[in-house]
Structure formats: C-alpha cells, structure tokens
Design a protein around this motif. Structure first.
Motif, mmCIF file in Angstrom:
data_model
loop_
_atom_site.group_PDB
_atom_site.id
_atom_site.type_symbol
_atom_site.label_atom_id
_atom_site.label_comp_id
_atom_site.label_asym_id
_atom_site.label_seq_id
_atom_site.Cartn_x
_atom_site.Cartn_y
_atom_site.Cartn_z
ATOM 1 N N THR A 1 0.808 -1.228 0.000
ATOM 2 C CA THR A 1 0.000 0.000 0.000
ATOM 3 C C THR A 1 0.839 1.275 0.000
ATOM 4 O OG1 THR A 1 -0.110 -0.011 2.433
ATOM 5 C CG2 THR A 1 -1.859 -1.171 1.240
ATOM 6 N N LYS A 2 2.135 1.155 -0.212
ATOM 7 C CA LYS A 2 3.007 2.330 -0.064
ATOM 8 C C LYS A 2 2.694 3.449 -1.055
ATOM 9 C CE LYS A 2 6.739 0.492 -2.985
ATOM 10 N NZ LYS A 2 8.179 0.131 -3.038
ATOM 11 N N ASP A 3 2.140 3.134 -2.221
ATOM 12 C CA ASP A 3 1.829 4.158 -3.227
ATOM 13 C C ASP A 3 0.351 4.551 -3.219
ATOM 14 O OD1 ASP A 3 4.466 4.173 -4.131
ATOM 15 O OD2 ASP A 3 4.084 2.473 -5.465
ATOM 16 N N SER A 4 -0.400 4.036 -2.224
ATOM 17 C CA SER A 4 -1.835 4.329 -2.181
ATOM 18 C C SER A 4 -2.109 5.581 -1.355
ATOM 19 C CB SER A 4 -2.597 3.150 -1.574
ATOM 20 O OG SER A 4 -2.392 1.980 -2.345
ATOM 21 N N ASN A 5 -3.157 6.283 -1.723
ATOM 22 C CA ASN A 5 -3.547 7.488 -1.005
ATOM 23 C C ASN A 5 -4.798 7.260 -0.162
ATOM 24 O OD1 ASN A 5 -1.452 9.103 -2.113
ATOM 25 N ND2 ASN A 5 -2.626 9.314 -4.017
ATOM 26 N N TYR A 6 -5.176 6.017 0.040
ATOM 27 C CA TYR A 6 -6.372 5.730 0.823
ATOM 28 C C TYR A 6 -6.050 4.688 1.884
ATOM 29 C CZ TYR A 6 -6.518 1.578 -2.176
ATOM 30 O OH TYR A 6 -6.201 0.424 -2.833
ATOM 31 N N SER A 7 -6.891 4.644 2.897
ATOM 32 C CA SER A 7 -6.704 3.664 3.964
ATOM 33 C C SER A 7 -6.997 2.268 3.436
ATOM 34 C CB SER A 7 -7.640 3.978 5.137
ATOM 35 O OG SER A 7 -7.312 5.219 5.727
ATOM 36 N N PHE A 8 -6.154 1.326 3.820
ATOM 37 C CA PHE A 8 -6.333 -0.057 3.381
ATOM 38 C C PHE A 8 -7.311 -0.745 4.317
ATOM 39 C CE2 PHE A 8 -5.039 -4.551 3.023
ATOM 40 C CZ PHE A 8 -5.118 -4.685 1.639
ATOM 41 N N LEU A 9 -8.396 -1.270 3.762
ATOM 42 C CA LEU A 9 -9.444 -1.911 4.552
ATOM 43 C C LEU A 9 -9.318 -3.434 4.480
ATOM 44 C CD1 LEU A 9 -12.476 0.279 3.435
ATOM 45 C CD2 LEU A 9 -10.947 0.631 5.381
ATOM 46 N N ILE A 10 -9.912 -4.089 5.455
ATOM 47 C CA ILE A 10 -9.858 -5.553 5.464
ATOM 48 C C ILE A 10 -10.614 -6.125 4.264
ATOM 49 C CG2 ILE A 10 -11.942 -6.049 6.839
ATOM 50 C CD1 ILE A 10 -10.023 -7.997 8.443
ATOM 51 N N TYR B 1 -4.484 -9.600 -3.763
ATOM 52 C CA TYR B 1 -3.597 -9.377 -2.610
ATOM 53 C C TYR B 1 -2.771 -10.634 -2.347
ATOM 54 C CZ TYR B 1 -2.275 -8.748 2.325
ATOM 55 O OH TYR B 1 -1.580 -8.657 3.515
ATOM 56 N N GLN B 2 -3.433 -11.793 -2.349
ATOM 57 C CA GLN B 2 -2.730 -13.049 -2.086
ATOM 58 C C GLN B 2 -1.671 -13.345 -3.152
ATOM 59 O OE1 GLN B 2 -4.814 -16.529 -0.363
ATOM 60 N NE2 GLN B 2 -6.705 -15.455 -0.926
ATOM 61 N N LYS B 3 -2.021 -13.091 -4.423
ATOM 62 C CA LYS B 3 -1.065 -13.339 -5.508
ATOM 63 C C LYS B 3 0.160 -12.447 -5.367
ATOM 64 C CE LYS B 3 -4.605 -14.873 -8.784
ATOM 65 N NZ LYS B 3 -5.419 -14.496 -9.971
ATOM 66 N N ASN B 4 -0.060 -11.207 -4.990
ATOM 67 C CA ASN B 4 1.061 -10.298 -4.772
ATOM 68 C C ASN B 4 1.904 -10.729 -3.576
ATOM 69 O OD1 ASN B 4 1.202 -7.556 -6.456
ATOM 70 N ND2 ASN B 4 -0.948 -8.200 -6.339
ATOM 71 N N TYR B 5 1.222 -11.259 -2.550
ATOM 72 C CA TYR B 5 1.970 -11.751 -1.392
ATOM 73 C C TYR B 5 2.820 -12.959 -1.775
ATOM 74 C CZ TYR B 5 3.153 -13.465 3.213
ATOM 75 O OH TYR B 5 3.867 -13.882 4.304
ATOM 76 N N LEU B 6 2.269 -13.840 -2.602
ATOM 77 C CA LEU B 6 3.027 -14.994 -3.094
ATOM 78 C C LEU B 6 4.297 -14.540 -3.809
ATOM 79 C CD1 LEU B 6 0.336 -17.430 -4.560
ATOM 80 C CD2 LEU B 6 1.901 -17.893 -2.682
ATOM 81 N N ASP B 7 4.148 -13.582 -4.697
ATOM 82 C CA ASP B 7 5.280 -13.084 -5.479
ATOM 83 C C ASP B 7 6.310 -12.412 -4.572
ATOM 84 O OD1 ASP B 7 6.510 -12.442 -8.103
ATOM 85 O OD2 ASP B 7 6.131 -10.373 -7.469
#
Length: 396
Positions: A41-50, A57-63
């Motif tokens: 979320t480092k480049d996001s301008n909004y709060s990250f919600l559950i 999200y999971q695919k990015n976490y895998l990578d």
C-alpha cells in the motif's frame, strides 16, 4: 486493516488457552503480513481496509514472499493466519468479509534428516569437551552450574550439557520444550522394578497428552548423571542463572558446532522449491549434516529408530504422541538402505533364474533374526538379563 491486525494480535496474546509456542508463531506470521501490507500500500492514497484483501492481494503476497526466499509451506502458513484473522473480525462484527486461500503447490516431498544409531553413539561417546577433561578449553570456555540438594552445585561445560540433552531427546522422541521441563520424578520404575519409563505430558498437545516411553541404556545413563544428588522435584537438566530453561535458540546455535567437532559429516541434501515444484538451482547440492542440525532432529531420530526396528506404527505413535498417521509419516522417509534391501527382493541378479532371492534364504535365518531382535532389546535396556538369557535358551 492495521488497527484490526493489532487488535487480533492482542486477542491472541491474551488468550490463556493457547500455547506459548503457538502464540509466538502467530505473532511472527502477523509481523510478516504487516510488513508486506505496508509494502503493498506504499503508493496508495487511501486507507487499506480488510475488505481490500482479495485474490489479487494473495497473488502479490506470493510473489513478494517468493522473491524474499520464503518456502511455499511457510507462505501458506502465513496466509492461513491472515484468514484466521478475517474470520475473527467477522465473528466480532467488524466486517462481513470472507476469504478463501488461493490454491498453490506447497507440500513437496523432502528427505527427512535424522541421525543413525551409529551417529548418536558417536555423539554420546565424544568426551573431549566435558568439564572433567583437562583439555575442554580447546572447545569452549562457557560453563554451566547445576544446583543439587543441600545447597551443593556441580559444573559442566555448555557443549557437554547441550550434547547430553540432544542424545537424551533422541532416546525419548520429545520436543525441546518438553525436554527442558523434565524433572527427576518423570522417571518411573515398573511395578516389579525390572524396567523403567519416562512419563510426561506434552507441551504442544492441546489435550496435554501424556506419553510413556521405555528407558534405554543411553537415556538411563544420562538420567543417572543429571539426577544424582537431586530431589525428585528438581529439573533434570540445568537451568540458567535466573532459573529459566536453556533456550532452544541457544542450543540450535551450538548444535551445528558440536556436530562439526564430533565429525558428523554425512552428506545430505536439503533442497528448496519454487511454487511450481521445481528445485531451486544449487539448493540440492549435498552438504555435511552438521550444517543443518536443529534440536528437532531428536524427534525424527527417535521415530526413524523405531521404524528401523519394525515397531508397529500404533505403538510408535503412542510413544511419540502423534494422533494422526498423516502427520506422523512426515517424520521419516524411505532410506537408501531400505530401497536396496527391499528392492532386491523383486528380481534376482540373473533374470533367467526361476526363484527370487527371498526364496533362497536359508531356513535358519528366522532363528538368526529372532536372536538379533532379542540382543537389540537387551542392549537397549528394554529387557533384563534374566529374561534375555531365558529367551535365548528357549530359541536355541
């Protein structure tokens, strides 16, 4: 999301029904998830919600985790922790969001590392870094003092204690957390006092399962060494100056050095895998066993020894404390020795022969095997000498 993650971690820490080791594992997984989510979320301008946690999200976490060198099994464990957190949030009424784990390969067959009986004896008999050896300072200068009854003390070197703990654990099949909490009173004689058992409750068992393991010659000798001049309520192995158990991390740090000193140099392979199930380049190159040693080798060695001696699975599982055969079978794998001896039963070296090698075994081999089994039981201390001699007399 970050607020709820913190709340979930707090609830885990305050849950008195959870084991300390389990809490530590959850905390570690949540820390890794927090690190990734900040990166995500480092480049996001909004709060990250559950509710933003999805398959993407999971695919990015895998990578992300794969590039960091994490193994698929570790990645899966952390994502399962994330799902548990979401389920907790839903039960608390914080969200209606739900998520399923995306499928990916994670359970690859690996050769289980263990010590052979010869290697355990090699370790047990190495005495050069014992405190009573005048040359121990060539190996270590760290000493450990153990408290005895009546205010007396006894001194060992740190390597001496760590070695004895590991050998003892190989004969008991317990985890390190159970080992350091054993007391002198955990050794119980049988009713006729011809046999002995170590009886204790397993730390990692949800039901605090009690196990009972017959004593063998190695465990008995070490029990005598560390129980001498102690009360039944005393811990068997030394504690730190503050009265705490010796840490698993400290022993894991030194066990590799001990293995190298004792020359436990058998070459083994411990490959790492990609998500596609391919072996990572150069990770399967064999290296000396001592470089991969951790205290968990105690449990694997105990189970491997039981398998080698044809102890029935249900009996071995009772001693190791396993409740499912699926988990139990992860503690051993087929050895080259087994492949060689069993594989040769399929065909003779000369394919023109009508009989297999197994049909050519002399008739006296059954007797020989029975005698070997009796001798093995006697040497382990599982049967007294009188029973041993009487049994041989009947056979011969």
């Amino acid at each position: 999301f970050f607020f709820l993650l913190k709340e979930y971690q707090k609830s885990i820490e305050e849950n008195i029904t959870l084991r300390k080791g389990y809490k530590k594992s959850i905390k570690s997984s949540l820390e890794r998830i927090r690190e990734f989510t900040k990166h995500y979320t480092k480049d996001s301008n909004y709060s990250f919600l559950i509710t933003d946690i999805d398959d993407e999200y999971q695919k990015n976490y895998l990578d992300y985790s794969t590039k960091r060198g994490d193994q698929p099994s570790t990645i899966r464990k952390r994502l399962k922790t994330l799902i548990s957190m979401i389920n907790w949030c839903r039960k608390k009424g914080y969200t209606n969001h739900s998520m399923s784990l995306i499928p990916f390969n994670h359970d690859f067959e690996k050769r289980v590392l263990y010590w052979s009986r010869t290697e355990v004896l090699q370790l047990y008999k190495f005495e050069k870094f014992n405190f009573k050896n005048p040359e121990y300072q060539k190996y270590t200068t760290e000493l450990i003092t153990d408290n005895l009854k009546n205010g007396k003390t006894i001194t060992y070197t740190n390597l001496e204690v760590y070695r004895d703990m590991i050998v003892f654990g190989c004969g008991l099949g317990c985890r390190f957390g159970d080992l350091v909490n054993l007391k002198v009173d955990n050794y119980e004689f049988s009713d006729d006092r011809t046999k002995g058992f170590f009886v204790f409750r397993m730390e990692k068992s949800r039901l605090s399962k009690q196990v009972k393991i017959p004593i063998n010659n190695l465990t008995f000798q070490l029990w005598k060494k560390y129980s001498k001049n102690k009360k039944r309520t005393h811990y068997l192995f030394p504690r730190t100056n503050k009265g705490n158990p010796i840490s698993n991390q400290k022993v894991n740090k030194h066990i590799k050095d001990i293995g190298e000193i004792v020359e436990l140099n058998r070459l083994v392979s411990n490959p790492k895998f990609t998500l596609e199930g391919k072996v990572i380049e150069n990770s399967s190159t064999r290296i000396p066993l001592h470089k991969l040693l951790t205290t968990h080798i105690m449990r694997r060695t105990f189970i491997r020894e039981g398998v080698e001696n044809n102890i029935p699975t249900h009996v071995l599982m009772t001693m190791s404390g396993h409740t499912t055969e699926k988990v139990f079978r992860k503690y051993f794998s087929t050895t080259t020795k087994e492949l060689d001896s069993e594989g040769q039963k399929m065909f003779t070296m000369n394919l023109n022969e009508n009989k297999t090698q197994t049909n050519d075994v002399p008739k006296g081999s059954d007797l020989e095997q029975d005698l070997k089994k009796l001798k093995d039981l006697f040497e382990k201390g599982l049967i007294p000498e009188s029973v041993y001699i009487k049994s041989i007399s009947k056979l011969v």
